[in-house]
Design a protein around this motif. Structure first.
Motif, PDB file in Angstrom:
ATOM      1  N   MET A   1      -0.264  13.729  -0.066  1.00 31.90           N
ATOM      2  CA  MET A   1      -0.828  12.572   0.766  1.00 31.90           C
ATOM      3  C   MET A   1      -0.978  12.822   2.192  1.00 31.90           C
ATOM      4  O   MET A   1      -1.697  12.391   2.811  1.00 31.90           O
ATOM      5  CB  MET A   1      -0.082  11.305   0.415  1.00 31.90           C
ATOM      6  CG  MET A   1      -0.043  10.865  -1.115  1.00 31.90           C
ATOM      7  SD  MET A   1      -1.714  10.736  -1.592  1.00 31.90           S
ATOM      8  CE  MET A   1      -2.325   9.202  -0.748  1.00 31.90           C
ATOM      9  N   ARG A   2       0.214  13.428   2.793  1.00 28.73           N
ATOM     10  CA  ARG A   2       0.055  13.695   4.158  1.00 28.73           C
ATOM     11  C   ARG A   2      -0.997  14.677   4.585  1.00 28.73           C
ATOM     12  O   ARG A   2      -1.806  14.497   5.756  1.00 28.73           O
ATOM     13  CB  ARG A   2       1.422  14.407   4.750  1.00 28.73           C
ATOM     14  CG  ARG A   2       2.486  13.581   4.848  1.00 28.73           C
ATOM     15  CD  ARG A   2       3.730  13.996   5.477  1.00 28.73           C
ATOM     16  NE  ARG A   2       4.915  13.431   5.200  1.00 28.73           N
ATOM     17  CZ  ARG A   2       5.796  13.542   4.376  1.00 28.73           C
ATOM     18  NH1 ARG A   2       5.581  14.860   3.610  1.00 28.73           N
ATOM     19  NH2 ARG A   2       6.778  12.977   3.978  1.00 28.73           N
TER      20      ARG A   2
ATOM     21  N   GLY B   1       0.764  -1.329  -0.004  1.00 26.82           N
ATOM     22  CA  GLY B   1       0.094  -0.029  -0.088  1.00 26.82           C
ATOM     23  C   GLY B   1       0.905   1.254   0.013  1.00 26.82           C
ATOM     24  O   GLY B   1       2.017   1.415  -0.692  1.00 26.82           O
ATOM     25  N   GLU B   2       0.190   2.207   0.901  1.00 23.11           N
ATOM     26  CA  GLU B   2       0.742   3.842   0.721  1.00 23.11           C
ATOM     27  C   GLU B   2       2.296   3.622   0.990  1.00 23.11           C
ATOM     28  O   GLU B   2       2.889   4.364   0.340  1.00 23.11           O
ATOM     29  CB  GLU B   2       0.025   4.470   1.755  1.00 23.11           C
ATOM     30  CG  GLU B   2       0.393   6.066   1.873  1.00 23.11           C
ATOM     31  CD  GLU B   2      -0.466   6.658   2.479  1.00 23.11           C
ATOM     32  OE1 GLU B   2      -0.038   7.826   3.003  1.00 23.11           O
ATOM     33  OE2 GLU B   2      -1.358   6.180   3.121  1.00 23.11           O
ATOM     34  N   GLU B   3       2.820   2.849   1.907  1.00 23.80           N
ATOM     35  CA  GLU B   3       4.339   3.025   2.381  1.00 23.80           C
ATOM     36  C   GLU B   3       4.918   2.801   0.971  1.00 23.80           C
ATOM     37  O   GLU B   3       6.048   3.495   0.929  1.00 23.80           O
ATOM     38  CB  GLU B   3       4.432   1.869   3.619  1.00 23.80           C
ATOM     39  CG  GLU B   3       5.817   2.076   3.850  1.00 23.80           C
ATOM     40  CD  GLU B   3       6.402   0.920   5.117  1.00 23.80           C
ATOM     41  OE1 GLU B   3       7.283   0.650   5.029  1.00 23.80           O
ATOM     42  OE2 GLU B   3       5.165   0.785   5.971  1.00 23.80           O
TER      43      GLU B   3
ATOM     44  N   PRO C   1      -8.421  11.269   5.483  1.00 20.43           N
ATOM     45  CA  PRO C   1      -9.251   9.779   5.062  1.00 20.43           C
ATOM     46  C   PRO C   1     -10.718  10.017   5.317  1.00 20.43           C
ATOM     47  O   PRO C   1     -11.146   9.362   4.722  1.00 20.43           O
ATOM     48  CB  PRO C   1      -8.428   9.078   5.730  1.00 20.43           C
ATOM     49  CG  PRO C   1      -7.847   9.722   6.866  1.00 20.43           C
ATOM     50  CD  PRO C   1      -7.691  11.104   6.390  1.00 20.43           C
TER      51      PRO C   1
ATOM     52  N   HIS D   1       4.326   3.116  -2.131  1.00 22.82           N
ATOM     53  CA  HIS D   1       3.844   4.058  -3.134  1.00 22.82           C
ATOM     54  C   HIS D   1       4.609   5.199  -2.782  1.00 22.82           C
ATOM     55  O   HIS D   1       5.381   5.895  -3.629  1.00 22.82           O
ATOM     56  CB  HIS D   1       2.548   4.463  -3.326  1.00 22.82           C
ATOM     57  CG  HIS D   1       1.771   3.328  -3.903  1.00 22.82           C
ATOM     58  ND1 HIS D   1       1.630   3.183  -5.163  1.00 22.82           N
ATOM     59  CD2 HIS D   1       1.027   2.427  -3.483  1.00 22.82           C
ATOM     60  CE1 HIS D   1       0.720   2.316  -5.390  1.00 22.82           C
ATOM     61  NE2 HIS D   1       0.271   1.717  -4.461  1.00 22.82           N
ATOM     62  N   LEU D   2       4.863   5.603  -1.651  1.00 19.96           N
ATOM     63  CA  LEU D   2       5.536   6.888  -1.139  1.00 19.96           C
ATOM     64  C   LEU D   2       7.020   6.722  -1.253  1.00 19.96           C
ATOM     65  O   LEU D   2       7.696   7.836  -1.564  1.00 19.96           O
ATOM     66  CB  LEU D   2       5.088   7.253   0.188  1.00 19.96           C
ATOM     67  CG  LEU D   2       3.800   7.847   0.444  1.00 19.96           C
ATOM     68  CD1 LEU D   2       3.395   7.988   2.047  1.00 19.96           C
ATOM     69  CD2 LEU D   2       3.325   9.027  -0.507  1.00 19.96           C
TER      70      LEU D   2
ATOM     71  N   ARG E   1       4.007  14.649  -4.096  1.00 22.03           N
ATOM     72  CA  ARG E   1       2.975  13.753  -3.739  1.00 22.03           C
ATOM     73  C   ARG E   1       3.004  13.345  -2.250  1.00 22.03           C
ATOM     74  O   ARG E   1       2.120  13.154  -1.705  1.00 22.03           O
ATOM     75  CB  ARG E   1       3.284  12.512  -4.623  1.00 22.03           C
ATOM     76  CG  ARG E   1       2.384  11.385  -4.361  1.00 22.03           C
ATOM     77  CD  ARG E   1       1.004  11.587  -4.537  1.00 22.03           C
ATOM     78  NE  ARG E   1       0.633  12.128  -6.080  1.00 22.03           N
ATOM     79  CZ  ARG E   1       0.280  11.407  -7.057  1.00 22.03           C
ATOM     80  NH1 ARG E   1       0.299  10.060  -6.606  1.00 22.03           N
ATOM     81  NH2 ARG E   1       0.316  12.002  -8.262  1.00 22.03           N
ATOM     82  N   ARG E   2       4.206  13.221  -1.939  1.00 21.94           N
ATOM     83  CA  ARG E   2       4.212  12.969  -0.086  1.00 21.94           C
ATOM     84  C   ARG E   2       3.551  14.084   0.623  1.00 21.94           C
ATOM     85  O   ARG E   2       2.703  13.477   1.476  1.00 21.94           O
ATOM     86  CB  ARG E   2       5.646  12.691   0.274  1.00 21.94           C
ATOM     87  CG  ARG E   2       6.400  11.340  -0.344  1.00 21.94           C
ATOM     88  CD  ARG E   2       7.666  11.218   0.187  1.00 21.94           C
ATOM     89  NE  ARG E   2       8.571  10.744  -1.104  1.00 21.94           N
ATOM     90  CZ  ARG E   2       9.812  11.279  -1.213  1.00 21.94           C
ATOM     91  NH1 ARG E   2      10.242  12.296  -0.650  1.00 21.94           N
ATOM     92  NH2 ARG E   2      10.339  10.765  -2.198  1.00 21.94           N
TER      93      ARG E   2
END
Length: 76
Positions: A36-37, A20-22, A41, A24-25, A32-33
């Motif tokens: 996303m932060r 997942g997200e981990e 959600p 992708h980052l 982007r990072r």
């Protein structure tokens, strides 16, 4: 990989646990990072997506069909 071995493993592809997200980052650009932060959600509603991979037998081996995209400036 032998195609029979691929067929034996393919049921495990149904609902894999994905990093997942981990993951992708790790390769995302810094912008982007940060984006996303800052996403909430509770209000973020992403679109569902899928990938289709055509794996076919060729002389007993599992082969994967790939498509070469045209090169152009723009988005896909």
């Amino acid at each position: 990989m032998k195609f029979d071995a691929f067929l034996a493993l393919s049921p495990k592809l149904t609902n894999p646990v994905l990093p997942g997200e981990e993951s992708h980052l790790k390769m995302a650009p810094p912008e982007r990072r940060e984006l996303m932060r800052n996403i909430d959600p509770d209000t973020f509603n992403p679109r569902r997506a899928a990938v289709l991979a055509l794996v076919y037998p060729d002389n007993g081996q599992a082969c994967l069909a790939l498509i070469r995209r045209n090169s152009y400036s723009g988005v896909h």
